[in-house]
Design a protein around this motif. Structure first.
Motif, short mmCIF file in Angstrom:
data_model
loop_
_atom_site.label_atom_id
_atom_site.label_comp_id
_atom_site.label_asym_id
_atom_site.label_seq_id
_atom_site.Cartn_x
_atom_site.Cartn_y
_atom_site.Cartn_z
N LEU A 1 30.43 -1.29 -15.11
CA LEU A 1 31.45 -1.93 -15.96
C LEU A 1 32.86 -1.60 -15.49
O LEU A 1 33.74 -2.46 -15.46
CB LEU A 1 31.24 -1.53 -17.42
N LEU A 2 33.08 -0.35 -15.10
CA LEU A 2 34.39 0.03 -14.56
C LEU A 2 34.68 -0.75 -13.29
O LEU A 2 35.81 -1.23 -13.08
CB LEU A 2 34.44 1.53 -14.28
N GLY A 3 33.68 -0.94 -12.45
CA GLY A 3 33.84 -1.69 -11.22
C GLY A 3 34.15 -3.16 -11.46
O GLY A 3 34.74 -3.82 -10.60
N LYS A 4 33.77 -3.68 -12.62
CA LYS A 4 34.10 -5.06 -12.99
C LYS A 4 35.49 -5.16 -13.60
O LYS A 4 35.91 -6.23 -14.03
CB LYS A 4 33.07 -5.59 -14.00
N GLY A 5 36.22 -4.04 -13.64
CA GLY A 5 37.59 -4.05 -14.13
C GLY A 5 37.76 -3.63 -15.57
O GLY A 5 38.88 -3.63 -16.09
N HIS A 6 36.69 -3.23 -16.25
CA HIS A 6 36.80 -2.80 -17.65
C HIS A 6 37.25 -1.35 -17.69
O HIS A 6 36.54 -0.46 -17.23
CB HIS A 6 35.45 -2.97 -18.35
N GLN B 1 29.95 9.31 -20.58
CA GLN B 1 31.15 10.13 -20.44
C GLN B 1 31.34 10.60 -19.00
O GLN B 1 32.48 10.65 -18.51
CB GLN B 1 31.09 11.31 -21.41
N ALA B 2 30.26 10.90 -18.30
CA ALA B 2 30.37 11.33 -16.89
C ALA B 2 30.89 10.20 -16.02
O ALA B 2 31.68 10.44 -15.09
CB ALA B 2 29.02 11.82 -16.38
N GLY B 3 30.46 8.98 -16.30
CA GLY B 3 30.95 7.83 -15.54
C GLY B 3 32.44 7.62 -15.72
O GLY B 3 33.17 7.34 -14.77
N LEU B 4 32.90 7.76 -16.97
CA LEU B 4 34.34 7.64 -17.23
C LEU B 4 35.11 8.73 -16.49
O LEU B 4 36.11 8.46 -15.82
CB LEU B 4 34.62 7.74 -18.74
N ALA C 1 45.97 -3.84 -27.47
CA ALA C 1 46.02 -2.97 -26.29
C ALA C 1 44.99 -1.85 -26.35
O ALA C 1 44.71 -1.22 -25.34
CB ALA C 1 47.42 -2.38 -26.15
N GLN C 2 44.42 -1.60 -27.54
CA GLN C 2 43.46 -0.50 -27.70
C GLN C 2 42.01 -0.98 -27.77
O GLN C 2 41.09 -0.17 -27.81
CB GLN C 2 43.81 0.30 -28.96
N ARG C 3 41.80 -2.29 -27.79
CA ARG C 3 40.44 -2.84 -27.91
C ARG C 3 39.66 -2.67 -26.62
O ARG C 3 40.22 -2.68 -25.52
CB ARG C 3 40.50 -4.33 -28.23
N PRO C 4 38.34 -2.57 -26.73
CA PRO C 4 37.52 -2.55 -25.51
C PRO C 4 37.38 -3.96 -24.95
O PRO C 4 37.46 -4.94 -25.69
CB PRO C 4 36.16 -2.04 -26.02
N SER C 5 37.19 -4.04 -23.65
CA SER C 5 36.86 -5.33 -23.02
C SER C 5 35.37 -5.41 -22.76
O SER C 5 34.85 -6.47 -22.40
CB SER C 5 37.65 -5.52 -21.73
N ALA C 6 34.66 -4.30 -22.94
CA ALA C 6 33.21 -4.25 -22.78
C ALA C 6 32.63 -3.26 -23.77
O ALA C 6 33.29 -2.27 -24.13
CB ALA C 6 32.84 -3.83 -21.36
N ILE C 7 31.41 -3.54 -24.21
CA ILE C 7 30.68 -2.61 -25.06
C ILE C 7 29.33 -2.35 -24.41
O ILE C 7 28.59 -3.29 -24.08
CB ILE C 7 30.50 -3.13 -26.50
N GLU D 1 32.96 -13.81 -21.73
CA GLU D 1 34.35 -14.22 -21.52
C GLU D 1 35.35 -13.39 -22.33
O GLU D 1 36.38 -12.98 -21.81
CB GLU D 1 34.53 -15.71 -21.83
N ASP D 2 35.04 -13.15 -23.61
CA ASP D 2 35.94 -12.39 -24.47
C ASP D 2 35.56 -10.91 -24.56
O ASP D 2 36.42 -10.06 -24.78
CB ASP D 2 35.97 -12.99 -25.88
N LEU D 3 34.28 -10.62 -24.42
CA LEU D 3 33.79 -9.25 -24.51
C LEU D 3 32.48 -9.15 -23.73
O LEU D 3 31.53 -9.87 -24.04
CB LEU D 3 33.56 -8.84 -25.96
N ALA D 4 32.45 -8.29 -22.73
CA ALA D 4 31.20 -8.04 -22.00
C ALA D 4 30.32 -7.11 -22.84
O ALA D 4 30.83 -6.22 -23.52
CB ALA D 4 31.51 -7.41 -20.65
N VAL D 5 29.01 -7.34 -22.79
CA VAL D 5 28.06 -6.51 -23.54
C VAL D 5 26.92 -6.13 -22.59
O VAL D 5 26.38 -6.98 -21.88
CB VAL D 5 27.50 -7.25 -24.77
N ALA D 6 26.56 -4.85 -22.60
CA ALA D 6 25.47 -4.36 -21.77
C ALA D 6 24.54 -3.50 -22.61
O ALA D 6 24.97 -2.90 -23.60
CB ALA D 6 26.02 -3.56 -20.59
#
Length: 193
Positions: free
Chosen positions: A32-37, A61-64, A100-106, A130-135
């Motif tokens: 998800l980070l690699g996709k820009g989130h 948390q380790a990924g972040l 500005a504080q919302r997630p772009s992915a969950i 499109e508005d929110l990625a979900v995994a």
């Protein structure tokens, strides 16, 4: 002889077969980070009750941390009695944050949670991805064909059962144990993220 399946016990003397849940959650977070989130919400069970919930949280948390992205407690929701109502409420709290504080992915620690999140997000008039990625996590056959297709971490259920059977045979043949096996997770990319 006994082998725990799909669970890593705290007692290191017990036999088990489980997925490397920490690695799987880290893989998804890094994807998800690699996709820009940069702001990734995480919805989980209770890590005090479930070792899998603990390991998946630790992997998130380790990924972040590895990417230098700060952990934001407001973007994580953990619930001991996770159900559709709770799963629908958790993303709404995140989406009610200032823009500005919302997630772009969950990222949800199970596929069922992820499906509930997709439905809750749609009811709010938003589109996935499109508005929110979900995994999700597990590659549960019950949700694998849902629309949009769910990006997830595959838990190889069949292989886990086979491996547990092999360990039981070894124990039955006199192997004193403990016999422990961790399966490798696999990232499955579909349309939701």
């Amino acid at each position: 002889p006994a082998v725990l399946l799909a669970y890593t016990p705290m007692d290191s003397s017990l036999n088990f077969v489980d997925l490397d849940n920490t690695r799987g959650a880290r893989m998804m977070t890094e994807y998800l980070l690699g996709k820009g989130h940069q702001r990734i919400g995480f919805i989980n069970g209770d890590p005090k009750i479930s070792a899998n919930a603990r390991d998946r949280r630790d992997g998130y948390q380790a990924g972040l941390k590895a990417a230098g992205v700060a952990f934001v407690p407001e973007l994580m929701h953990e619930d001991p009695a996770f159900n559709p109502v709770s799963a629908a409420t958790a993303p709404m709290r995140c989406l009610d944050l200032p823009p500005a504080q919302r997630p772009s992915a969950i990222f949800c620690s199970t596929d069922m949670m992820a499906r509930w999140v997709v439905e809750a997000v749609r009811k709010r008039g938003l589109r996935v991805p499109e508005d929110l990625a979900v995994a999700g996590f597990d590659d549960n056959p019950d949700v694998a064909l849902a629309e949009p297709g769910l990006t997830t971490v595959r838990y190889p259920f069949f292989e886990a059962g086979q491996r547990a059977g092999e360990l039981l045979r070894h124990l039955g043949a006199g192997d004193p144990g403990p016999l422990q096996h961790r399966l490798e997770p696999q990232l499955i990319v579909r349309a939701s993220a």
